[in-house]
Design a protein around this motif. Structure first.
Motif, short mmCIF file in Angstrom:
data_model
loop_
_atom_site.label_atom_id
_atom_site.label_comp_id
_atom_site.label_asym_id
_atom_site.label_seq_id
_atom_site.Cartn_x
_atom_site.Cartn_y
_atom_site.Cartn_z
N ALA A 87 0.84 -1.20 0.00
CA ALA A 87 0.00 0.00 0.00
C ALA A 87 0.88 1.25 0.00
O ALA A 87 1.99 1.24 0.54
CB ALA A 87 -0.92 0.00 1.23
N PRO A 88 0.41 2.35 -0.60
CA PRO A 88 1.21 3.59 -0.66
C PRO A 88 1.37 4.22 0.72
O PRO A 88 0.40 4.45 1.43
CB PRO A 88 0.39 4.50 -1.58
CG PRO A 88 -1.01 4.00 -1.45
CD PRO A 88 -0.91 2.52 -1.24
N ILE A 89 2.63 4.47 1.11
CA ILE A 89 2.90 5.10 2.41
C ILE A 89 2.81 6.61 2.24
O ILE A 89 3.42 7.17 1.33
CB ILE A 89 4.29 4.69 2.93
CG1 ILE A 89 4.34 3.18 3.18
CG2 ILE A 89 4.64 5.45 4.20
CD1 ILE A 89 5.69 2.66 3.61
N PRO A 90 2.05 7.31 3.09
CA PRO A 90 1.86 8.76 2.92
C PRO A 90 3.13 9.53 3.24
O PRO A 90 3.95 9.10 4.04
CB PRO A 90 0.75 9.09 3.93
CG PRO A 90 0.91 8.04 4.99
CD PRO A 90 1.35 6.79 4.26
N SER A 136 0.98 14.76 3.94
CA SER A 136 -0.31 14.08 4.07
C SER A 136 -0.60 13.74 5.51
O SER A 136 -1.73 13.87 5.99
CB SER A 136 -0.35 12.82 3.21
OG SER A 136 -0.15 13.14 1.86
N TYR A 175 -7.54 2.15 -4.69
CA TYR A 175 -7.65 1.40 -3.43
C TYR A 175 -8.58 0.20 -3.57
O TYR A 175 -9.15 -0.26 -2.59
CB TYR A 175 -8.17 2.32 -2.33
CG TYR A 175 -7.21 3.39 -1.89
CD1 TYR A 175 -6.33 3.17 -0.84
CD2 TYR A 175 -7.20 4.63 -2.50
CE1 TYR A 175 -5.45 4.15 -0.43
CE2 TYR A 175 -6.33 5.63 -2.09
CZ TYR A 175 -5.46 5.39 -1.05
OH TYR A 175 -4.60 6.37 -0.63
N ILE A 193 -2.44 -0.89 8.42
CA ILE A 193 -1.39 0.14 8.49
C ILE A 193 -0.05 -0.49 8.88
O ILE A 193 1.00 -0.14 8.31
CB ILE A 193 -1.80 1.24 9.48
CG1 ILE A 193 -2.98 2.04 8.89
CG2 ILE A 193 -0.64 2.17 9.80
CD1 ILE A 193 -3.64 2.97 9.87
N ALA A 213 1.34 -2.08 5.82
CA ALA A 213 1.84 -1.09 4.85
C ALA A 213 3.26 -0.65 5.18
O ALA A 213 4.06 -0.38 4.28
CB ALA A 213 0.89 0.11 4.80
N TYR A 214 3.58 -0.57 6.47
CA TYR A 214 4.93 -0.17 6.90
C TYR A 214 5.86 -1.37 7.09
O TYR A 214 6.97 -1.21 7.60
CB TYR A 214 4.84 0.65 8.19
CG TYR A 214 4.38 2.07 7.98
CD1 TYR A 214 5.30 3.11 7.80
CD2 TYR A 214 3.03 2.38 7.93
CE1 TYR A 214 4.87 4.41 7.60
CE2 TYR A 214 2.60 3.68 7.73
CZ TYR A 214 3.53 4.69 7.56
OH TYR A 214 3.11 5.98 7.35
N GLY A 265 0.18 6.68 9.49
CA GLY A 265 -0.40 5.69 8.57
C GLY A 265 -1.89 5.87 8.37
O GLY A 265 -2.46 5.37 7.38
N ILE A 273 -3.21 6.99 5.04
CA ILE A 273 -3.36 6.06 3.92
C ILE A 273 -4.83 5.84 3.60
O ILE A 273 -5.24 5.77 2.44
CB ILE A 273 -2.68 4.70 4.22
CG1 ILE A 273 -1.22 4.91 4.58
CG2 ILE A 273 -2.82 3.76 3.03
CD1 ILE A 273 -0.52 3.62 5.01
#
Length: 444
Positions: free
Chosen positions: A111-114, A118, A220, A317, A320-321, A368, A371
């Motif tokens: 997933a895209p990390i902000p 953001s 998404y 979250i 995602a990290y 996170g 996101i």
């Protein structure tokens, strides 16, 4: 009218998507935000304001009348105990299923990390403190509680008022009759307001799609699809539990709650569906003295969709990290959400606040949350609809458990005093339906 309203709401949803998408791809984004979006938002805001107008007096009157008519304080305690037991069980199922599905599907991987900008847009998040939440339950001014639509505080005052009126007996009868008349008046107003629901649904969806476009769904799509798969499984479990108690009437319940379900989904507002839920549960056969107590309690402590979302989003979250959480930590997260989620009714944008607090508690990156902010509206639609299903099932099951579930009203009867058909058979059938309606209302 009910069937036509259902059709009109569906039509409003479809038109909202079509108009919103058309504007997004043909009109300059700046023009949409400045000139078009505010008018679409106005349509939904008018409806939501009217609904908020109904919530406080409706909850106050229904709880007071319900408890006063219940008479037996032991029955109230028994119903309350069974309700809390059901809510706790449903909470474990919702949060546990969310953890299970997010671990199996792993939507957070890749997933895209902000970026920092953001994350900064989140602003300062208020810390959730147990002492502050407990204190906030008890109103210091009932008029302030009603003015702010604080359901928990209205619930507490209504419990005291209902028990007190039951205790003083005949002296309190005029107030009970007044509360009963107030409840009937608010339901009549609800009928008027609901005629505007299709327009509000159109405005809400057109606004979201016109500003964000359908492209945000493609970005998404994996998270949305997997979250809704988890929600569908939760719906199946809740309805299966309902079937154990209601048997074949669970299908009737689904049919009766389709309108509040669509209103909740399209507006992403539990408050918007509450007045219509009272009306439809009345028709299903739930006495008002039960629904008037159970629904406000459920909207404060039985938010199944929101609880699943919080466990799903927290682990999402972490994925995602690239943070691998051991099962022990995830169990602790489950228990933390079990406790903290019970205070979300009194907190604005509650689910995101609880998620942020949980992330901070376990040392996970708070930024996170950014996101999921972009599609939170679409996630909120699903979890709000799930809250409606969970509370409808819980209220119906407790009513059946108490042996108080009555015969449902025929769906084709719009009003007990509706004009009869011209044929003899039509007259006889409608008279029979009217008698059934009147008998059910007399029992309540």
């Amino acid at each position: 009218m009910d069937r036509r309203l259902t059709l009109y709401i569906l039509l409003g949803m479809v038109l909202g998507l079509i108009v919103g998408a058309t504007l997004f791809y043909t009109v300059d984004p700046a023009v949409i935000k400045e000139s078009v979006s505010p008018w679409f938002k106005l349509l939904s805001d008018i409806f939501l304001n009217l609904i908020k107008l109904l919530v406080a007096p409706l909850i106050l009157s229904t709880i007071v009348v319900g408890i006063a008519h219940m008479g037996d304080s032991s029955a109230l305690g028994r119903i309350g105990f069974r309700a809390i037991a059901w809510f706790v069980t449903a909470s474990f199922i919702s949060i546990g299923l969310g953890l299970l599905m997010v671990n199996l599907l792993q939507p957070g991987v890749g997933a895209p990390i902000p970026d920092a900008a953001s994350a900064a847009a989140l602003g300062e998040v208020k810390e959730l403190k147990a002492t502050e939440f407990i204190l906030s339950i008890f109103p210091k001014n009932v008029f302030e509680a009603m003015a702010t639509n604080n359901i928990l505080q209205i619930l507490v005052f209504s419990l005291f008022a209902g028990v007190a009126l039951a205790a003083i007996g005949e002296k309190g009868a005029p107030l009970v009759r007044g509360a009963d008349a107030l409840a009937e008046m608010m339901l009549q107003i609800t009928g008027y307001v609901m005629r505007f629901a299709p327009v509000a649904v159109f405005g809400a969806l057109a606004n979201v799609v016109a500003v964000n476009g359908l492209g945000i769904l493609r970005t998404y799509v994996e998270l949305l699809a997997e979250f809704y798969i988890a929600l569908i499984l939760l719906w199946a479990i809740l309805l299966a539990l309902g079937w154990v108690f209601l048997r074949q009437r669970i299908w009737t319940l689904i049919r009766y709650i389709r309108q509040p379900l669509m209103i909740a989904f399209s507006t992403a507002s539990s408050e918007a569906a509450l007045p219509k839920m009272f009306e439809q549960l009345d028709r299903f056969g739930v006495p008002r003295r039960i629904s008037g107590f159970m629904l406000p309690l459920g909207y404060s402590f039985n938010l199944d969709g929101s609880m699943m979302y919080m466990s799903f989003a927290t682990i999402f979250i972490a994925q995602a990290y690239g943070i691998d959480l051991p099962i022990g930590t995830q169990i602790l997260i489950l228990l933390t959400l079990m406790i903290s989620s019970k205070g979300i009714a009194a907190v604005p944008r509650a689910s995101l606040v609880v998620i942020t607090g949980t992330l901070a508690m376990f040392g996970l990156p708070v930024e996170g949350v950014a996101i999921i902010l972009a599609i939170d509206q679409f996630l909120d639609m699903g979890r709000t609809a799930t809250n409606v299903i969970g509370n409808a099932v819980a209220t119906s099951v407790i009513t059946k458990w108490e042996g108080m579930l009555e015969v449902e009203e025929p769906e084709f009867v719009e009003h007990p005093k509706a004009p009869a058909h011209t044929t003899a058979g039509g007259k006889a059938g409608l008279e029979l339906a009217e008698d059934m309606v009147e008998d059910a209302r007399t029992k309540r």
